[in-house]
Structures are given as structure tokens and as C-alpha cells.
Design an enzyme around this catalytic site. Structure first.
Site, PDB file in Angstrom:
ATOM      1  N   SER A 185      -8.152  18.816   5.528  1.00 54.79           N
ATOM      2  CA  SER A 185      -8.699  18.875   4.177  1.00 54.79           C
ATOM      3  C   SER A 185      -9.085  20.310   3.886  1.00 54.79           C
ATOM      4  CB  SER A 185      -9.948  17.985   4.063  1.00 54.79           C
ATOM      5  OG  SER A 185     -10.646  18.216   2.850  1.00 54.79           O
TER       6      SER A 185
ATOM      7  N   TYR B 273     -18.071  15.556   7.835  1.00 51.44           N
ATOM      8  CA  TYR B 273     -16.684  15.548   7.359  1.00 51.44           C
ATOM      9  C   TYR B 273     -16.086  16.947   7.417  1.00 51.44           C
ATOM     10  CZ  TYR B 273     -12.666  14.760   4.298  1.00 51.44           C
ATOM     11  OH  TYR B 273     -11.388  14.685   3.775  1.00 51.44           O
TER      12      TYR B 273
END
Length: 264
Positions: A150, A166
Site C-alpha cells: 500500500s 497497518y
């Protein structure tokens, strides 16, 4: 004689396993692989969602199967790898996509939530990659592993986005990709990562809301939009097919240009 572009991207006769493949980005990538000719096995935790996704793929003319497994659990990962071999034979393409996030300020972040994110987003990628490499990729000296990272793994967030676990996990995925590519290149196994920007999904809904909604987030991208249900197809096929046979250890942001502005 050099192959044509169509031949290089053709995945006929190949098999692919996509975790987190029942919806969102995983299902989009499963479509891409299947549309290029691969047989596809999708996996996630919820059988009902998998059954519906497999039916969608089959309706599109794709040879698709499903198997429910929790990619955060080592025993479930072992069962998934064994099932993939039983149903598909050797797996040529692995897409490590299953993931989780958790929103909490770093000073208050629960340890159990940290472990949940890390176990699924990092440890699960390693264990399934290891299982499939042992199962046949190393012996056949061939394989493509695509890890979903990401743009959150490239840096920090605005203060209102409290997703420390995350971000950390996706940063780990990027370097895991590089390290594994360096080690397994000798076996002909390619390992690359995709770093999506903002795509509307169940997992990103909370973050998008924190940032003012989809329209507000889109204004920060040079292309002035979020990702859609086609935007990962091209890069997935490049990394999976012989069109990308000399590409390994790389990551690519698919983010509408956000990292070009932010310097990620």
C-alpha cells in the site's frame, strides 16, 4: 523468435491462487488473471462470499474455484496450500492480498489488534509463499508472487489517520518483497509488490470518512479520482505473466499520482 505482446501476457495453462479474493481488490485481480487464461483459486474466511465471487468469475467464463481459509492461521495456510495443489496441481502465480487494518492512536493501540494486523498482513504472506515455494516453485524453478502492499507503507499519515499497525505492516511487505526476490531469484521465482492508493472498499471506508469522504480524498490525487474496478488489472498481469519476466523485487504505486506529490 520473440513472442508477441499478446503471447507474453497470455496465462493459458497457468494456475493462480488469490487470497482475500472474495471481494474488492482481490476479486479484481482474480478477474484479471482469469481473463488472461489462468485457472483461479480464490480464498478468504467467509464461504458465502467466496461462493458468490466464484460464481461471478465463472459467469465471466473463468475457470474458478474457492476454498475458505483464515490466512492469519498457520494451520489454515497449510491446508490452503495442500488444497491448491490437489485441485490445481502446481501453483504458478500467488497473489498475497488478504489483509486487515485497525484504527487506534499509537499510544492506545491494543496489542491484540497489532498482532492481528501483523499476523495476517505479514506473517501470512511469508507462510503461504514459503509453502508454495517448497511445494513446487523451487523445484520447477518458476513462479510469480505478487504481494499487496500500500502507499501507506511508504510513509506516515496525517494525524487524523491512526493506522500505525497497518502502515507498519505494509512497509514490512515492501521490504519482504525485496528480500524474498533477492533470495529466490536463483530459483526463477519473481516477487513483486503492488502499492494501491485509495480504492473504495469495505476496509477503506473508515479511513476515507476520516479524511472527509471520497470526493475530498480524490482532490489530493493529480488524476483527481480514486481507484476503480479496473485499475489493478494491468499491473497484475504484468507481474504475473512473461511480459514481466525480467522484473523482480519491485513495487509500483497505483494511486492516481498521490506519491508523485507526497514524495512517497
Amino acid at each position: 523468435m520473440a513472442r508477441t505482446v499478446g503471447q507474453l501476457f497470455d496465462l493459458a495453462g497457468k494456475t493462480a491462487l488469490v487470497t482475500g479474493g472474495s471481494r474488492g481488490l482481490g476479486l479484481q485481480m482474480a478477474h484479471a488473471l482469469g481473463e488472461a487464461g489462468a485457472r483461479v483459486l480464490i480464498s478468504a474466511r467467509k464461504a458465502a462470499e467466496l461462493e458468490a465471487a466464484a460464481a461471478e468469475l465463472q459467469a465471466a467464463g473463468i475457470d474458478a474455484q474457492w476454498f475458505a481459509a483464515d490466512a492469519a492461521e498457520p494451520e489454515a495456510i497449510a491446508h490452503l496450500a495442500a488444497h491448491a495443489r490437489q485441485q490445481l496441481g502446481e501453483v504458478d502465480i500467488l497473489v498475497n492480498n488478504a489483509g486487515a487494518t485497525w484504527g487506534a492512536p499509537a499510544e492506545e493501540h491494543p496489542l491484540a489488534a497489532w498482532d492481528k494486523v501483523m499476523n495476517l498482513n505479514v506473517r501470512g504472506y511469508f507462510l503461504l509463499s514459503q509453502a508454495l515455494a517448497r511445494q513446487g516453485m523451487i523445484a520447477r524453478r518458476a513462479g510469480s508472487i505478487i504481494n499487496l502492499a500500500s502507499i501507506a507503507g511508504l510513509g506516515g499519515n496525517p494525524p487524523q489517520m491512526t493506522t500505525i499497525a497497518y502502515n507498519t505492516s505494509k512497509g514490512a511487505v515492501i521490504n519482504f518483497t525485496r528480500a524474498l526476490a533477492a533470495e529466490w531469484g536463483q530459483y526463477g521465482i519473481r516477487v513483486n509488490a503492488i502499492c494501491p492508493g485509495f480504492f473504495p472498499s469495505k476496509m477503506t471506508a473508515g479511513t476515507l470518512a476520516q479524511m472527509g469522504g471520497e470526493d475530498a480524498v480524490a482532490t489530493h490525487a493529480p488524476l483527481r479520482r480514486l481507484g476503480d474496478d479496473e485499475d489493478l488489472k494491468g499491473i497484475t498481469l504484468l507481474f504475473a505473466s512473461d511480459a514481466g519476466k525480467h522484473i523482480t523485487g519491485q513495487w509500483l504505486a497505483v494511486d492516481g499520482g498521490v506519491t508523485a506529490v507526497s514524495g512517497g
